[in-house]
Design a protein around this motif. Structure first.
Motif, short mmCIF file in Angstrom:
data_model
loop_
_atom_site.label_atom_id
_atom_site.label_comp_id
_atom_site.label_asym_id
_atom_site.label_seq_id
_atom_site.Cartn_x
_atom_site.Cartn_y
_atom_site.Cartn_z
N PRO A 23 12.60 -56.32 29.89
CA PRO A 23 13.14 -54.96 29.89
C PRO A 23 13.33 -54.48 28.46
CG PRO A 23 14.38 -56.40 31.39
CD PRO A 23 13.47 -57.28 30.59
N HIS A 24 12.98 -53.24 28.21
CA HIS A 24 13.12 -52.68 26.88
C HIS A 24 14.51 -52.09 26.73
CE1 HIS A 24 8.89 -53.18 25.82
NE2 HIS A 24 8.61 -52.81 27.06
N ALA A 25 15.07 -52.13 25.55
CA ALA A 25 16.41 -51.61 25.29
C ALA A 25 16.33 -50.41 24.38
CB ALA A 25 17.28 -52.69 24.65
N ALA A 26 17.43 -49.66 24.34
CA ALA A 26 17.48 -48.45 23.52
C ALA A 26 17.35 -48.77 22.05
CB ALA A 26 18.78 -47.70 23.78
N ALA A 27 17.71 -50.00 21.67
CA ALA A 27 17.64 -50.38 20.27
C ALA A 27 16.21 -50.35 19.75
CB ALA A 27 18.23 -51.77 20.08
N GLN A 28 15.21 -50.37 20.67
CA GLN A 28 13.82 -50.37 20.26
C GLN A 28 13.32 -48.96 19.95
OE1 GLN A 28 12.67 -52.54 23.88
NE2 GLN A 28 11.65 -53.99 22.53
N GLY A 29 14.22 -47.98 20.03
CA GLY A 29 13.86 -46.62 19.69
C GLY A 29 13.42 -45.79 20.87
N VAL A 30 13.42 -46.34 22.07
CA VAL A 30 13.04 -45.60 23.27
C VAL A 30 14.31 -45.24 24.02
CG1 VAL A 30 11.73 -45.65 25.42
CG2 VAL A 30 10.88 -46.87 23.40
N GLU A 31 14.57 -43.96 24.19
CA GLU A 31 15.78 -43.54 24.88
C GLU A 31 15.59 -42.14 25.45
OE1 GLU A 31 19.22 -42.73 22.46
OE2 GLU A 31 17.99 -42.55 20.66
N PRO A 32 16.36 -41.81 26.48
CA PRO A 32 16.25 -40.46 27.05
C PRO A 32 16.98 -39.45 26.17
CG PRO A 32 17.92 -41.71 28.21
CD PRO A 32 17.29 -42.66 27.23
N THR A 33 16.66 -38.21 26.37
CA THR A 33 17.43 -37.14 25.74
C THR A 33 18.42 -36.61 26.78
OG1 THR A 33 15.76 -35.51 26.36
CG2 THR A 33 15.61 -36.49 24.15
N VAL A 34 19.45 -35.94 26.28
CA VAL A 34 20.50 -35.42 27.16
C VAL A 34 20.61 -33.92 26.95
CG1 VAL A 34 22.92 -35.61 27.84
CG2 VAL A 34 21.73 -37.61 26.92
N ILE A 35 20.59 -33.18 28.04
CA ILE A 35 20.72 -31.73 28.00
C ILE A 35 22.11 -31.36 28.53
CG2 ILE A 35 19.77 -29.53 28.79
CD1 ILE A 35 17.11 -31.01 29.28
N TYR A 36 22.87 -30.61 27.74
CA TYR A 36 24.22 -30.21 28.15
C TYR A 36 24.62 -28.95 27.39
CZ TYR A 36 25.64 -32.50 23.77
OH TYR A 36 25.78 -32.87 22.46
N LYS A 101 20.42 -47.15 33.79
CA LYS A 101 19.15 -47.87 33.84
C LYS A 101 18.01 -46.88 34.08
CE LYS A 101 20.64 -52.43 35.49
NZ LYS A 101 20.49 -53.45 36.56
N VAL A 102 16.95 -47.03 33.30
CA VAL A 102 15.75 -46.22 33.48
C VAL A 102 14.61 -47.17 33.82
CG1 VAL A 102 14.17 -44.57 32.42
CG2 VAL A 102 16.60 -44.52 31.82
N ILE A 103 14.08 -47.08 35.05
CA ILE A 103 13.04 -48.00 35.52
C ILE A 103 11.71 -47.25 35.54
CG2 ILE A 103 12.31 -49.52 37.39
CD1 ILE A 103 15.23 -49.67 38.27
N GLU A 104 10.82 -47.63 34.62
CA GLU A 104 9.50 -47.00 34.57
C GLU A 104 8.56 -47.60 35.61
OE1 GLU A 104 8.43 -45.06 30.30
OE2 GLU A 104 8.08 -47.21 30.49
N ASN A 105 8.60 -48.92 35.71
CA ASN A 105 7.78 -49.62 36.70
C ASN A 105 8.43 -50.97 36.97
OD1 ASN A 105 6.79 -51.48 34.59
ND2 ASN A 105 5.64 -49.67 33.88
N ALA A 106 7.76 -51.79 37.74
CA ALA A 106 8.34 -53.07 38.13
C ALA A 106 8.59 -53.98 36.94
CB ALA A 106 7.42 -53.76 39.14
N TYR A 110 14.77 -49.99 31.09
CA TYR A 110 15.58 -49.74 29.90
C TYR A 110 17.05 -49.61 30.33
CZ TYR A 110 11.05 -48.48 27.91
OH TYR A 110 9.74 -48.50 27.49
N VAL A 111 17.94 -50.20 29.55
CA VAL A 111 19.37 -50.20 29.88
C VAL A 111 20.14 -49.58 28.71
CG1 VAL A 111 21.37 -51.57 30.51
CG2 VAL A 111 19.10 -52.26 31.30
N TYR A 112 21.01 -48.63 29.02
CA TYR A 112 21.82 -47.95 27.99
C TYR A 112 23.28 -47.92 28.45
CZ TYR A 112 17.11 -46.20 27.16
OH TYR A 112 15.76 -46.12 26.96
N LYS A 113 24.15 -47.90 27.48
CA LYS A 113 25.58 -47.75 27.77
C LYS A 113 26.13 -46.59 26.94
CE LYS A 113 26.70 -52.48 29.19
NZ LYS A 113 27.57 -53.65 28.96
N PHE A 114 27.02 -45.82 27.54
CA PHE A 114 27.67 -44.74 26.80
C PHE A 114 29.10 -44.57 27.31
CE2 PHE A 114 25.41 -42.90 30.40
CZ PHE A 114 26.33 -42.03 30.97
N VAL A 115 29.92 -43.98 26.48
CA VAL A 115 31.35 -43.84 26.78
C VAL A 115 31.67 -42.38 27.09
CG1 VAL A 115 33.71 -44.10 25.90
CG2 VAL A 115 31.95 -45.78 25.31
#
Length: 606
Positions: A23-36, A101-106, A110-115
């Motif tokens: 599983p890839h982590a956010a530390a690798q530079g791949v992460e979602p964007t947030v719209i608010y 968790k963001v699951i692209e395929n089997a 990607y796993v992220y944590k936020f407060v």
């Protein structure tokens, strides 16, 4: 060597397959964007940037965006929200740490944590604390300075040679309370970033603590009224050097101590909360409620300075007539301060037990919210009962003049002067029962249902509000002190009349003890089913309000009793009729007691 080449190729292929399948982590530079939305504008930022800026808040909608269609799983508190697609919109309803968790395929997850913070509510609650601090203390200083200024104007008008410099000094004394309130308000606003144009997202518990600090310094700032009373007398007595300037100043600064106590508790709360620049702390909601309890204890009892001002004013005038009265005047003036000292002790115990005194080791878990409510109950008990200091001041003020007469018995006069002290003792007793029952005197607070905390508030209201009957008792006791000097044989009968307004507080004490015993705060465990605790707590508040406010009839009873003492002193045969008139006000306290008992019976406590 040739045999090793295929083996190395095989190992390399397996290693590559393993890396790809991880599983890839956010530390690798791949992460979602947030719209608010921010201030009505829609923004889109990387998740890590939104998280680091503290922009995740409860109650707001957020849309997570990915470059392709994926499966989303948002986890918090053992619950999961799921969705599919390139966008995932959620409403964050609770504060805490979330996992996305963001699951692209089997093979790719990607796993992220936020407060998620509590939003700006804590900061805006803190603004209320700042307003209370400066607003309430400004009332006290405004009235106190006005009283002193009126005395100064009278002195200037009657004597063109009046010492204007001394007048200004006396008028400056009641101004300090507003300065204390202004200081605390500035500290609160700086602590939440109000001067930067953007209020920080601080926890709601911090906002509650700021309100506690504002209540403490704000209400205690009303002590300026008492200080204005005695400072006004100081102006009149020093214009013609009837009393030394130094002695008049001593009497004038006595009511300042209550404001200092209130300032001290406010500073301790803000320091423990990290508002002095050390970074805002995070603690449970119960700790914030406990800060309000400490603020109520110290702030409300700070109004005893009004009584102290009355006593000190009489002492200052008496010393101007007879310099030998200075020592006795100091004794009588200090008596009215004792209720504030008891409140200070309870406030410090609460702050110490919850971690606010040290700024670390904050109370948490199931006990925190209950302890916060119990602390408010203890604060109400010792705070409002502390207003008996006004009655003490009234009685002490009359006692000062009585003690100046020839053949006056200082011991008998002192009995009348300390009579209104009993109400604050009742309040302190109930506060100790609550604090001890909650385990705050021990190393580990106890965990009771929330309803038990509400019941503690009911008990505190009962004994605290009814404690103000001491004002009526002070009026009666002051008359008794004067009568016993004028006619020594009237001492015993004067005691009887002076005791009458105290019965209302005894009724309230009985109701408070019944409530505390039923909910287990007097030991012996919970005497009611846990499922009924919340309803019992609400009913207990009703019972406390009934007997507490009905008990204020003691003020009227004290006024009648004071006149009754004067009547039988002049004509001894009027004792019976005067007694009959004096007990009439007792009826309304009995109404309150009856309703309180019926309420307790209805909820299964009595």
């Amino acid at each position: 060597m040739k045999k090793l080449v295929p083996l190395m190729v095989l190992l390399s292929a397996l290693l590559l397959l393993f890396v790809v399948s991880m599983p890839h982590a956010a530390a690798q530079g791949v992460e979602p964007t947030v719209i608010y939305e921010v201030n009505g504008k829609t923004v889109e930022k990387p998740l890590s940037e939104v998280n680091s800026s503290g922009a995740f808040e409860i109650g707001k909608n957020y849309t997570f965006k990915w470059s392709s269609s994926v499966t989303w799983i948002l986890s918090f508190g053992g619950k999961n929200l799921t969705g599919t697609g390139s966008r995932f919109t959620v409403t964050l309803e609770q504060s805490g740490t979330y996992q996305l968790k963001v699951i692209e395929n089997a093979n790719t997850t990607y796993v992220y944590k936020f407060v998620v913070g509590e939003g700006p509510m804590g900061g805006y609650l803190a603004l209320i604390g700042a307003g209370l601090a400066v607003g309430l203390s400004a009332i006290g200083s405004g009235v106190g300075v006005g009283i002193t200024g009126a005395s100064g104007a009278a002195a200037i008008g009657s004597d063109p040679k009046s010492k204007f410099g001394r007048i200004l000094i006396f008028q400056a004394f009641p101004q300090t309370q507003a300065i204390y309130g202004f200081l605390i308000a500035i500290i609160i606003m700086m602590g939440i970033g109000a001067f930067s144009g953007h209020i920080e997202n601080v926890p709601i518990s911090i906002g509650l603590a700021a309100i506690g600090a504002g209540i403490s310094v704000g209400l205690a700032g009303l002590s300026a009224i008492g200080q204005g009373i005695v400072a006004g007398t100081g102006i009149g007595t020093t214009q013609h050097d009837r009393i030394s300037y130094g002695k008049a100043v001593v009497f004038s600064i006595l009511p300042e101590t209550q404001a200092i106590y209130g300032l001290l508790i406010a500073i301790l709360i803000l320091y423990g909360s990290g508002m002095f620049g050390g970074g805002v702390k995070h603690y449970s909601l119960g700790v914030g409620l406990a800060a309000i309890g400490a603020g109520l204890a110290m702030g409300v009892s700070g109004l005893t300075a009004i009584g102290q001002g009355i006593a000190a004013s009489s002492s200052c005038a008496a010393t101007a007539e007879n310099p030998k009265a200075f020592t006795k005047g100091m004794i009588f003036s200090v008596i009215a301060e004792t209720p504030s000292i008891t409140a200070l002790i309870i406030a410090i115990v609460v702050l110490s037990a919850t971690g606010l005194l040290s700024g670390s080791g904050f109370m948490s878990g199931n006990a925190a919210l209950f302890v916060g409510l119990a602390a408010i109950g203890a604060g109400l008990a010792v705070g409002f009962a502390g207003l008996s200091g006004i009655g003490l001041g009234i009685a002490a003020g009359s006692s000062v003049y009585a003690s100046m007469r020839e053949k006056a018995s200082f011991g008998k006069i002192m009995v009348f002067a300390i009579m209104p002290e009993t109400q604050v003792i009742y309040g302190l007793l109930v506060a100790i029962f609550i604090v001890n029952g909650a385990g705050l005197f021990g190393s580990k607070p106890l965990a009771f249902p929330i309803g038990v905390g509400l019941a503690a508030i009911g008990a505190g209201l009962a004994i605290g509000v009814s404690g103000m009957t001491a004002i009526g008792q002070g009026i009666a006791a002051g008359s008794g002190a004067a009568a016993s000097v004028e006619k020594p044989s009237a001492f015993s009968k004067s005691i009887i009349f002076s005791v009458l307004p105290e019965t209302q507080s005894i009724y309230a004490l009985i109701v408070s003890i019944i409530i505390l015993y039923a909910v287990g705060l007097l030991g012996g465990g919970l005497q009611i089913p846990k499922s009924m605790a919340l309803f019992v707590g609400i009913g207990a508040i009703g019972a406390g309000l009934a007997i507490g406010f009905a008990g204020l009839s003691g003020i009227g009873q004290g006024i009648t009793a004071a006149m009754g003492i004067g009547a039988f002193t002049r004509r001894s045969e009027s004792f019976g009729k005067s007694m009959m008139l004096s007990v009439m006000s007792e009826t309304f306290a009995i109404f309150g007691l009856l309703v309180a008992i019926l309420l307790l019976m209805a909820i299964g406590v009595f």
